[in-house]
Motif scaffolding. Structure first.
Motif, PDB file in Angstrom:
ATOM      1  N   LEU A 298       0.857  -1.183   0.000  1.00 18.00           N
ATOM      2  CA  LEU A 298       0.000   0.000   0.000  1.00 18.00           C
ATOM      3  C   LEU A 298       0.892   1.232   0.000  1.00 18.00           C
ATOM      4  N   PHE A 299       0.852   1.983  -1.098  1.00 17.97           N
ATOM      5  CA  PHE A 299       1.571   3.253  -1.191  1.00 17.97           C
ATOM      6  C   PHE A 299       0.613   4.374  -0.801  1.00 17.97           C
ATOM      7  N   ILE A 300       1.035   5.223   0.136  1.00 16.80           N
ATOM      8  CA  ILE A 300       0.235   6.368   0.559  1.00 16.80           C
ATOM      9  C   ILE A 300       1.044   7.636   0.291  1.00 16.80           C
ATOM     10  N   HIS A 301       0.422   8.597  -0.371  1.00 14.69           N
ATOM     11  CA  HIS A 301       1.142   9.843  -0.638  1.00 14.69           C
ATOM     12  C   HIS A 301       0.162  11.009  -0.680  1.00 14.69           C
ATOM     13  N   GLY A 302       0.697  12.197  -0.402  1.00 10.23           N
ATOM     14  CA  GLY A 302      -0.107  13.405  -0.441  1.00 10.23           C
ATOM     15  C   GLY A 302      -0.289  13.922  -1.854  1.00 10.23           C
ATOM     16  N   GLU A 303      -1.471  14.408  -2.144  1.00 12.84           N
ATOM     17  CA  GLU A 303      -1.775  14.930  -3.472  1.00 12.84           C
ATOM     18  C   GLU A 303      -0.829  16.054  -3.870  1.00 12.84           C
ATOM     19  N   LYS A 304      -0.464  16.906  -2.912  1.00 11.16           N
ATOM     20  CA  LYS A 304       0.349  18.075  -3.222  1.00 11.16           C
ATOM     21  C   LYS A 304       1.811  17.898  -2.824  1.00 11.16           C
ATOM     22  N   ALA A 305       2.237  16.688  -2.541  1.00 13.49           N
ATOM     23  CA  ALA A 305       3.614  16.444  -2.108  1.00 13.49           C
ATOM     24  C   ALA A 305       4.588  16.576  -3.276  1.00 13.49           C
ATOM     25  N   HIS A 306       5.701  17.265  -3.041  1.00 16.59           N
ATOM     26  CA  HIS A 306       6.742  17.376  -4.062  1.00 16.59           C
ATOM     27  C   HIS A 306       7.327  16.015  -4.407  1.00 16.59           C
ATOM     28  N   SER A 307       7.198  15.063  -3.483  1.00 19.92           N
ATOM     29  CA  SER A 307       7.784  13.730  -3.611  1.00 19.92           C
ATOM     30  C   SER A 307       6.822  12.708  -4.189  1.00 19.92           C
ATOM     31  N   ARG A 308       5.673  13.122  -4.607  1.00 18.78           N
ATOM     32  CA  ARG A 308       4.632  12.183  -5.040  1.00 18.78           C
ATOM     33  C   ARG A 308       5.122  11.250  -6.149  1.00 18.78           C
ATOM     34  N   TYR A 309       5.983  11.737  -7.014  1.00 18.35           N
ATOM     35  CA  TYR A 309       6.436  10.913  -8.144  1.00 18.35           C
ATOM     36  C   TYR A 309       7.201   9.678  -7.699  1.00 18.35           C
ATOM     37  N   PHE A 310       7.802   9.709  -6.504  1.00 21.04           N
ATOM     38  CA  PHE A 310       8.496   8.516  -6.025  1.00 21.04           C
ATOM     39  C   PHE A 310       7.514   7.356  -5.837  1.00 21.04           C
ATOM     40  N   SER A 311       6.380   7.623  -5.205  1.00 20.81           N
ATOM     41  CA  SER A 311       5.374   6.573  -5.016  1.00 20.81           C
ATOM     42  C   SER A 311       4.735   6.165  -6.333  1.00 20.81           C
ATOM     43  N   GLU A 312       4.493   7.125  -7.204  1.00 22.96           N
ATOM     44  CA  GLU A 312       3.841   6.810  -8.474  1.00 22.96           C
ATOM     45  C   GLU A 312       4.703   5.895  -9.334  1.00 22.96           C
ATOM     46  N   THR A 313       5.990   6.183  -9.428  1.00 27.16           N
ATOM     47  CA  THR A 313       6.861   5.344 -10.259  1.00 27.16           C
ATOM     48  C   THR A 313       7.137   4.001  -9.593  1.00 27.16           C
ATOM     49  N   ALA A 314       7.234   3.980  -8.261  1.00 30.49           N
ATOM     50  CA  ALA A 314       7.403   2.700  -7.562  1.00 30.49           C
ATOM     51  C   ALA A 314       6.160   1.844  -7.726  1.00 30.49           C
ATOM     52  N   TYR A 315       5.008   2.474  -7.664  1.00 34.84           N
ATOM     53  CA  TYR A 315       3.757   1.741  -7.873  1.00 34.84           C
ATOM     54  C   TYR A 315       3.727   1.110  -9.256  1.00 34.84           C
ATOM     55  N   GLU A 316       4.123   1.855 -10.268  1.00 30.66           N
ATOM     56  CA  GLU A 316       4.130   1.323 -11.634  1.00 30.66           C
ATOM     57  C   GLU A 316       5.097   0.150 -11.769  1.00 30.66           C
ATOM     58  N   ALA A 317       6.213   0.211 -11.055  1.00 31.64           N
ATOM     59  CA  ALA A 317       7.228  -0.838 -11.164  1.00 31.64           C
ATOM     60  C   ALA A 317       6.859  -2.089 -10.380  1.00 31.64           C
ATOM     61  N   ALA A 318       6.040  -1.945  -9.354  1.00 32.29           N
ATOM     62  CA  ALA A 318       5.689  -3.078  -8.494  1.00 32.29           C
ATOM     63  C   ALA A 318       4.681  -3.993  -9.188  1.00 32.29           C
ATOM     64  N   ALA A 319       4.658  -5.248  -8.744  1.00 28.70           N
ATOM     65  CA  ALA A 319       3.680  -6.210  -9.244  1.00 28.70           C
ATOM     66  C   ALA A 319       2.463  -6.234  -8.326  1.00 28.70           C
ATOM     67  N   GLN A 320       1.389  -6.773  -8.824  1.00 31.03           N
ATOM     68  CA  GLN A 320       0.185  -6.929  -7.998  1.00 31.03           C
ATOM     69  C   GLN A 320       0.431  -7.967  -6.896  1.00 31.03           C
ATOM     70  N   PRO A 321      -0.270  -7.851  -5.776  1.00 27.34           N
ATOM     71  CA  PRO A 321      -1.289  -6.857  -5.412  1.00 27.34           C
ATOM     72  C   PRO A 321      -0.662  -5.567  -4.903  1.00 27.34           C
TER      73      PRO A 321
END
Length: 356
Positions: A298-321
């Motif tokens: 479970l990746f949790i990140h703030g909508e306005k966080a400058h660091s949001r792209y770290f979670s977004e790219t890690a999410y894309e790289a991770a496998a399900q679930p």
């Protein structure tokens, strides 16, 4: 946050470390903390959050695989019976267990989990010399060592242990989960990939030439440190001179004010060693993120966080679930301690579903 551009490699290094070496030099705070090397632990409640009357608190120590003694806070729900699920909590990068990780740990203990928040090697009350250095290998090991300890407690179910990593320790938690199959589920909150930001800068904006120059400077610093017999530390960073990016202002508001200041935290007016980035420069910690599957993330990140792209790219790289949960209107630092917006209900449901 506006796109980060380093005019020179030395400027890049300084700005990267500026985030984690916030200074209150005007108040006479020392540049780096040398206290607690003999592990004389505090006995008073010196957290940045109030103590809960719903959990029992105990300060404990254990050793990691490298023989470094780590100090942690153990939180146990009052009136708990039988073997319970457990959660190990670490982060943010440059923080101590008396700050965000302790808040998360205590809150999750109120919700029925046995939890542990620890000081990473070389920081806070934990052992390790010299002080205030970091390593992606050793700090990943710190998570697994915490798991060693908590999994041997008689009131913990070894088959129901999860992990929470906050900020820079979010990346470490993912790295630990990929290699340590005992971890059944992992949550990251406002996650940083420290190997990525140190080696490539924000938004991967550092050029090959800038990277090479930085490595030349870090390599040369090793001669200086070897000659002096001790590491050099970053100079205090004077944060609010005006014109700083909003995320630097947010870091200052947490680490330097009464909101989150703690004298043992690297970020609260202290400093990392100059050469700390070396081990992060060529060791990408999320290389094997797919191997976490089939265990959930479970990746949790703030909508306005400058660091949001770290979670977004890690999410894309991770496998399900996997799931990426964006907290509306939240900044990076909001998820350190804003209990009204940190999605504790979401985390509780996630662990209840996956630690059974």
């Amino acid at each position: 946050m506006s796109h980060y551009t380093a005019a020179t490699s030395s400027r890049f290094l300084k700005r990267t470390f500026a985030i984690f070496t916030l200074s209150i030099g005007a108040l006479g705070i020392s540049q780096f903390v040398l206290a607690n090397q003999d592990l004389k632990l505090t006995t008073k409640w010196d957290k940045t959050f109030a103590q809960s009357n719903k959990v029992k608190h105990q300060k404990i120590t254990f050793k990691n695989r490298y023989g470094i003694t780590l100090v942690a806070d153990l939180y146990i729900p009052k009136n708990a019976k039988g073997k319970l699920p457990a959660i190990v909590v670490g982060g943010p990068f440059g923080a101590v267990k008396e700050q965000s990780s302790g808040l998360y740990a205590q809150t999750m203990a109120e919700r029925g989990f046995i939890t542990l928040a620890f000081d990473p090697s070389y920081t806070g009350e934990s052992g390790g010399e010299p002080r205030n250095i970091a390593s992606p290998d050793i700090n990943t090991e710190d998570f697994s060592a915490a798991l060693d300890f908590i999994g041997l407690q008689p009131n913990v179910d070894q088959n129901r242990i999860g992990m929470i990593g906050i900020c820079g320790w979010g990346g470490m938690a993912l790295n630990a989960t990929a290699v340590d199959k005992r971890i059944k589920a992992v949550v990251t909150s406002t996650m940083y990939d420290m190997t990525r930001v140190m080696s490539k800068g924000y938004n991967d904006s550092v050029t090959p030439e800038q990277r090479s120059k930085t490595l030349e400077q870090l390599s040369a610093q090793r001669w200086i440190d070897a000659k002096n017999g001790k590491p050099a530390y970053q100079s205090p960073y004077n944060v609010l001179k005006g014109g700083e990016a909003q995320f630097l202002v947010d870091y200052h508001d947490y680490y330097i004010t009464s909101r989150g200041y703690h004298p043992r935290a690297v970020n609260s007016g202290n400093a990392w060693s100059v050469t700390t980035p070396i081990s992060f420069m060529n060791m990408p910690i999320l290389t094997y993120i797919k191997e976490i599957s089939p265990r959930p993330i479970l990746f949790i990140h703030g909508e306005k966080a400058h660091s949001r792209y770290f979670s977004e790219t890690a999410y894309e790289a991770a496998a399900q679930p996997k799931e990426l949960y964006i907290v509306p209107n939240a900044s990076h630092v909001d998820l350190y301690d804003r209990v009204d917006i940190i999605p504790f209900d979401k985390m509780t449901n996630f662990f209840n579903q996956n630690l059974k």
